[in-house]
Design a protein around this motif. Structure first.
Motif, PDB file in Angstrom:
ATOM      1  N   ASP A  78       0.819  -1.222   0.108  1.00 18.91           N
ATOM      2  CA  ASP A  78       0.030   0.021  -0.154  1.00 18.91           C
ATOM      3  C   ASP A  78       0.668   1.096  -0.004  1.00 18.91           C
ATOM      4  O   ASP A  78       0.613   2.220  -0.707  1.00 18.91           O
ATOM      5  N   HIS A 120      -8.639   3.873  -1.734  1.00 25.24           N
ATOM      6  CA  HIS A 120      -7.835   2.561  -1.912  1.00 25.24           C
ATOM      7  C   HIS A 120      -7.943   1.881  -0.624  1.00 25.24           C
ATOM      8  O   HIS A 120      -7.906   0.748  -0.565  1.00 25.24           O
ATOM      9  N   CYS A 252      -4.288   2.082 -11.339  1.00 22.57           N
ATOM     10  CA  CYS A 252      -5.828   2.559 -10.962  1.00 22.57           C
ATOM     11  C   CYS A 252      -6.676   2.047 -11.807  1.00 22.57           C
ATOM     12  O   CYS A 252      -7.828   2.349 -11.612  1.00 22.57           O
ATOM     13  N   LEU A 255      -9.767   0.118  -9.764  1.00 29.93           N
ATOM     14  CA  LEU A 255     -10.482   0.712  -8.433  1.00 29.93           C
ATOM     15  C   LEU A 255     -11.828   0.705  -8.669  1.00 29.93           C
ATOM     16  O   LEU A 255     -12.508   0.539  -7.816  1.00 29.93           O
TER      17      LEU A 255
END
Length: 577
Positions: A78, A120, A252, A255
């Motif tokens: 992360d 996220h 991304c 997402l």
């Protein structure tokens, strides 16, 4: 053939973090011993990748030991994700000539990053629910990091297995639809001196026939210049900008996955509630309406546009943006179907100021200056790649585009992905191994080894049916014939080696080879049952059931030529003869 795994990719990308400092293209931005600002392969990223490599889990592969990313490192993954997003946007803002950072040395800031990071984190927390939403759901948190690593590997690699002894992919990759073609080279002395005196850094232009051309300096020959079509911007994107674009789209692109699966989750919850409540009704109205729908449509319109030079004012070109209606309609249908690719593009547009400040003007007569148009294309291609990767109505013509790169890297990244339901299909975690033979503008060819030794008869048939329907048919659709596909010059070849249970004495393995071919050659799908040399005895009925089931599975595809040439071969029949 190069075997792809976490250890190889981490090692290679760490090496690229060092070598990129010596790129000739970047030296002009480093003056007075000043280093470039943050970018996605800087020393911070290198240190984080090095740490992941050192802390990775050691996996035994026969006599070899391979380092792989550990699921106990969620926090570090992360951290890397957040770091890369921030550095990518800082880098893109730094090279935006309309921003002041190249001149005054101030540090660019990423507005909206906190909001995206918060989303996220919610995504990571929600992933446990997603494993139960779909029988074939696989992890997406580690997946996007691996997609990013794989894409950087393809972009910067100069290994001839990858490049085909040509240029690196990053040297030829271009905006989708961009005609980045050198028309001719001209001697420096032939350029009117008046143009040189008037040039203010936005480019020198001349008109030839009814088209405008930019005059670009030939970096390989200081005496010559090249004429390039004026609505071509790919040649003006430097290496760090390209890596930053790839970073955003790769990290991304998924997402929107939770929103795509939300309907399934609600449906399954309602189904379970029937055990307690007669005719349960859980609200599942996830439609967009009103202002939200209008905003989403505006983003899709931007993603669907292209630029065209309209006028030369002195020596400066101006541009107008027009909507490519086919793209707009396809993306609107994709949003209507809740496909997570287009939803992902909408999420980052709404979260990050970098996209909210895009010149997305609805006025068809709005005039774009040179740098406006260049920045328009950078943002558009990031969103277009994300929206296209789950939109089967979009077809690809050229390997050297970002939408194509994202689609293929997303498809190739199967190793190490965890799937809760895969156990019930006899495919264990870490069962897939990937090897790349070729990845360049002319050919993509790779191999997968899949361990299905725990799968029973019907499970094997179901797994192979899924390969046929969700891989071969997907690639046939994505690389189908259409307008302008006569320009396509690449072939797409995949080889799958399936390890099955030792109970099938006479069968060594099952091979699947398929190719999507350009030109006049038909697409091909071949399923081969490899002879082991042994003879089945007590398990004879089990082997017969498998072969007959596979034959029935392929029958409609063999009979219909629209699927290309489909065949099934049993090597054991040759032995009998």
């Amino acid at each position: 053939m190069i075997e792809i795994n976490d250890e190889l990719l981490l090692k290679e990308i760490i090496g690229f973090c060092e070598s990129i400092k010596d790129e000739d293209e970047l030296k002009k931005f480093q003056g007075n011993n000043k280093e470039l600002p943050f970018y996605p392969l800087d020393s911070d990223v290198k240190n984080q990748l090095d740490m992941l490599k050192k802390k990775g889990t050691i996996k035994r592969d026969g006599e070899k030991s391979i380092i792989e990313l550990s699921y106990e490192m969620n926090g570090e993954i992360d951290k890397l994700w957040n770091m890369l997003i921030e550095k990518a946007i800082i880098c893109l803002r730094y090279f935006d000539k309309r921003e002041p950072f190249m001149e005054n040395g101030k540090q660019p800031y990423v507005y909206g990053l906190d909001s995206l990071e918060d989303y996220h984190k919610k995504y990571i927390d929600f992933e446990g629910v997603l494993y139960g939403s779909d029988a074939y759901y696989r992890d997406h948190v580690f997946h996007v990091i691996r997609v990013w690593l794989l894409g950087v590997y393809f972009l910067l690699n100069d290994n001839t297995f990858i490049t085909g002894e040509g240029k690196r992919l990053i040297d030829v990759i271009h905006f989708e639809g961009d005609s980045d073609v050198t028309v001719e080279r001209i001697d420096k002395g032939e350029i009117d001196k008046e143009y040189q005196e008037k040039n203010d850094g936005n480019g020198i232009f001349i008109k030839k026939g009814d088209k405008f051309y930019k005059i670009h300096k030939d970096e390989t020959d200081s005496q010559n210049f090249a004429l390039i079509l004026s609505n071509s911007f790919s040649s003006q994107i430097n290496i760090l900008e390209k890596i930053s674009m790839w970073t955003l789209m790769a990290l991304c692109h998924d997402l929107g996955y939770p929103l795509e699966k939300s309907k399934k989750i609600l449906a399954k919850t309602e189904n379970m509630m029937e055990a307690f409540v007669a005719q349960p009704n859980i609200s599942g109205d996830l439609r967009f309406d009103g202002t939200r729908d209008s905003n989403n449509k505006d983003i899709i319109l931007f993603t669907s546009k292209k630029m065209k030079a309209t006028n030369i004012d002195g020596e400066i070109a101006t541009y107008k943006a027009s909507v490519q209606e086919k793209y707009k309609f396809k993306y609107m249908l994709s949003l209507e179907a809740f496909a997570h690719g287009v939803i992902s593009s909408i999420i980052i547009y709404k979260k990050l100021n970098y996209f909210k400040e895009t010149d997305n003007n609805s006025d068809a007569n709005y005039i774009f200056q040179e740098e406006d148009a260049r920045q328009f294309y950078i943002r558009r291609d990031i969103l277009r790649a994300m929206a296209s990767h789950t939109c089967q109505d979009i077809y690809h013509i050229d390997v050297a585009t970002f939408p194509m790169l994202l689609f293929v890297c997303d498809e190739l990244q199967e190793w190490g992905r965890k799937s809760w339901k895969s156990m019930y299909k006899g495919v264990t975690n870490n069962a897939v191994q990937l090897s790349i033979k070729t990845f360049n503008s002319d050919k993509i060819e790779y191999e997968e080894e899949i361990d299905m030794s725990n799968a029973g008869n019907q499970q094997l048939v179901d797994n192979i049916e899924r390969i046929l329907k969700h891989q071969y048919m997907l690639y046939q659709t994505t690389f189908r014939d259409g307008q302008y596909t006569a320009r396509r010059k690449f072939d797409f070849n995949k080889h799958i080696h399936i390890k099955i249970s030792e109970e099938y004495k006479s069968i060594k393995q099952i091979d699947i080879d398929f190719s999507i071919n350009h030109g006049s050659d038909d697409n091909k799908f071949l399923l081969s049952i490899r002879d082991s040399g042994d003879i089945d005895k007590s398990k004879k009925s089990m082997v017969r059931y498998l072969t007959e089931s596979l034959s029935e599975l392929l029958k409609p595809y063999i009979e219909n030529r629209k699927y290309g040439i489909c065949e099934m071969k049993d090597d054991r029949e040759k032995v009998k003869k």
